[in-house]
Design a protein around this motif. Structure first.
Motif, mmCIF file in Angstrom:
data_model
loop_
_atom_site.group_PDB
_atom_site.id
_atom_site.type_symbol
_atom_site.label_atom_id
_atom_site.label_comp_id
_atom_site.label_asym_id
_atom_site.label_seq_id
_atom_site.Cartn_x
_atom_site.Cartn_y
_atom_site.Cartn_z
ATOM 1 N N VAL A 110 43.600 49.224 32.857
ATOM 2 C CA VAL A 110 43.151 47.834 32.860
ATOM 3 C C VAL A 110 42.399 47.530 34.152
ATOM 4 O O VAL A 110 42.485 48.259 35.139
ATOM 5 N N ASP A 111 41.676 46.421 34.172
ATOM 6 C CA ASP A 111 40.925 46.017 35.355
ATOM 7 C C ASP A 111 41.882 45.641 36.477
ATOM 8 O O ASP A 111 42.795 44.839 36.289
ATOM 9 N N ILE A 112 41.630 46.228 37.654
ATOM 10 C CA ILE A 112 42.476 46.027 38.823
ATOM 11 C C ILE A 112 41.653 45.402 39.940
ATOM 12 O O ILE A 112 40.487 45.744 40.128
ATOM 13 N N GLU A 113 42.263 44.490 40.683
ATOM 14 C CA GLU A 113 41.624 43.876 41.841
ATOM 15 C C GLU A 113 42.599 43.896 43.015
ATOM 16 O O GLU A 113 43.811 43.922 42.826
ATOM 17 N N ASP A 114 42.058 43.875 44.238
ATOM 18 C CA ASP A 114 42.912 43.705 45.409
ATOM 19 C C ASP A 114 43.589 42.343 45.345
ATOM 20 O O ASP A 114 43.056 41.398 44.767
ATOM 21 N N ASN A 115 44.753 42.225 45.988
ATOM 22 C CA ASN A 115 45.494 40.968 45.954
ATOM 23 C C ASN A 115 44.652 39.800 46.460
ATOM 24 O O ASN A 115 44.784 38.678 45.974
ATOM 25 N N GLU A 116 43.737 40.078 47.396
ATOM 26 C CA GLU A 116 42.906 39.017 47.972
ATOM 27 C C GLU A 116 42.010 38.362 46.929
ATOM 28 O O GLU A 116 41.611 37.201 47.087
ATOM 29 N N TYR A 117 41.649 39.076 45.874
ATOM 30 C CA TYR A 117 40.798 38.517 44.817
ATOM 31 C C TYR A 117 41.430 37.270 44.203
ATOM 32 O O TYR A 117 40.731 36.324 43.840
ATOM 33 N N PHE A 118 42.741 37.240 44.119
ATOM 34 C CA PHE A 118 43.454 36.168 43.420
ATOM 35 C C PHE A 118 43.698 34.951 44.305
ATOM 36 O O PHE A 118 44.054 33.886 43.812
#
Length: 320
Positions: A134-142
């Motif tokens: 699945v699509d993953i982002e760094d925590n900072e993205y959120f």
């Protein structure tokens, strides 16, 4: 064949002083998501496909409290949770404590369809997400600047920030938050979607970042099947508000139960549950029935919501 129906929410309990611009932004987003769902239903999309599609859109937009824009823990991180349920066979999937998954609702669906389990949390959910690609982002993205500010205010008051306010008995025009934290800033809330398609199949999905300044590891109602989310042969329900009260009242399942065992209609069931199953808690919910009906209810100042049906009803609102 029945007529399709869809409802979407962006949280129950709204600051009465919410600026008009923010109100309009919320209405525009809810209308946009309704239109996405309507188009999918007119294209013969299944109920479970549509609820996932709509909640993904809400998770991607930082306006409400899910995915990007999620509330922050006391540590300043996000711990997101989501669930989805397909009412045709009462299949369900849920995740909690995910920190890098761009769309937790889609991970919840993968738990339902690609794992032997119904619920995965924290590091296990993250491992499963990577296994599934699945699509993953760094925590900072959120993390958004608005929520960083909200967390600072909550920490200064040494409290958890609920997103709703209620008027005091002394002055109905002077709102007081449930936990005594006087804030004029807008705090977002949980998102959800319920759908009945033209085949009479019901589905529900809910996604959230939880409470601002919550303890790390806290799990709310949104990923708990029967509390924040439920779908079966007769209805689909998604809840929002004070998670601990929703859990105690098994709110979503109660709607289905009074329909099944008392013979209540959809709106009658929603009204009964809001009145009799929340104790002193504050919450709201959206619901659809297998007959093509749509309903909602809440016992606080307002709830961000939108509803539409095949016969032409379309409504987006915030206040009572």
């Amino acid at each position: 064949m029945v007529g399709w129906a869809i409802a979407v929410h962006g949280g129950a309990g709204v600051d009465p002083n919410l600026p008009p611009q923010r109100q309009e932004e919320a209405k525009q987003l809810l209308t946009h998501c309704l239109n996405i769902g309507i188009f999918a239903l007119r294209s013969n999309g299944s109920a479970v496909d549509v609820v996932e599609l709509v909640v993904r859109e809400l998770e991607t937009n930082p306006l409400f409290n899910s995915g990007r824009g999620s509330a922050l823990t006391a540590k300043g991180t996000v711990e997101m949770e989501a669930s989805i349920m397909d009412g045709t066979k009462r299949r369900c999937g849920a995740v909690s404590g995910v920190t890098t998954v761009k769309n937790p609702v889609s991970l919840a669906r993968l738990v339902m369809e690609k794992s032997p389990h119904s619920y995965l949390g924290f590091s296990g959910a993250e491992e499963f997400a990577r296994d599934q690609g699945v699509d993953i982002e760094d925590n900072e993205y959120f993390i958004t600047p608005d929520n960083v500010g909200m967390l600072k205010l909550a920490k200064e008051a040494n409290t958890i920030l609920f997103d709703y306010r209620i008027p005091t008995a002394e002055n109905e025009k002077s709102p007081l938050p449930m936990n005594g934290l006087p804030l004029s800033a807008y705090s977002p809330e949980t998102v959800g979607c319920v759908v009945v398609d033209s085949e009479g199949r019901c589905a529900a999905a809910t996604s959230t970042g939880g409470l601002m300044n919550k303890m790390s590891g806290r799990i709310g109602d949104s990923p708990i099947i029967g509390a924040g989310t439920y779908a079966c042969e007769v209805c689909g329900v998604s809840c929002t508000g004070e998670g601990e009260a929703i859990i105690r009242g098994t709110l979503a399942r109660e709607v289905a139960a009074v329909m099944e065992y008392k013979g209540f209609g959809l709106q009658e069931a929603v009204d009964f549950v809001i009145k009799h199953r929340l104790d002193k808690g504050f919450a709201g919910l959206i619901a659809v029935s297998s007959k093509g009906e749509v309903a909602y209810g809440f016992n606080c100042n307002g709830m961000f919501r939108g509803v539409a049906t095949e016969d032409g009803l379309k409504e987006v609102g915030i206040w009572k």
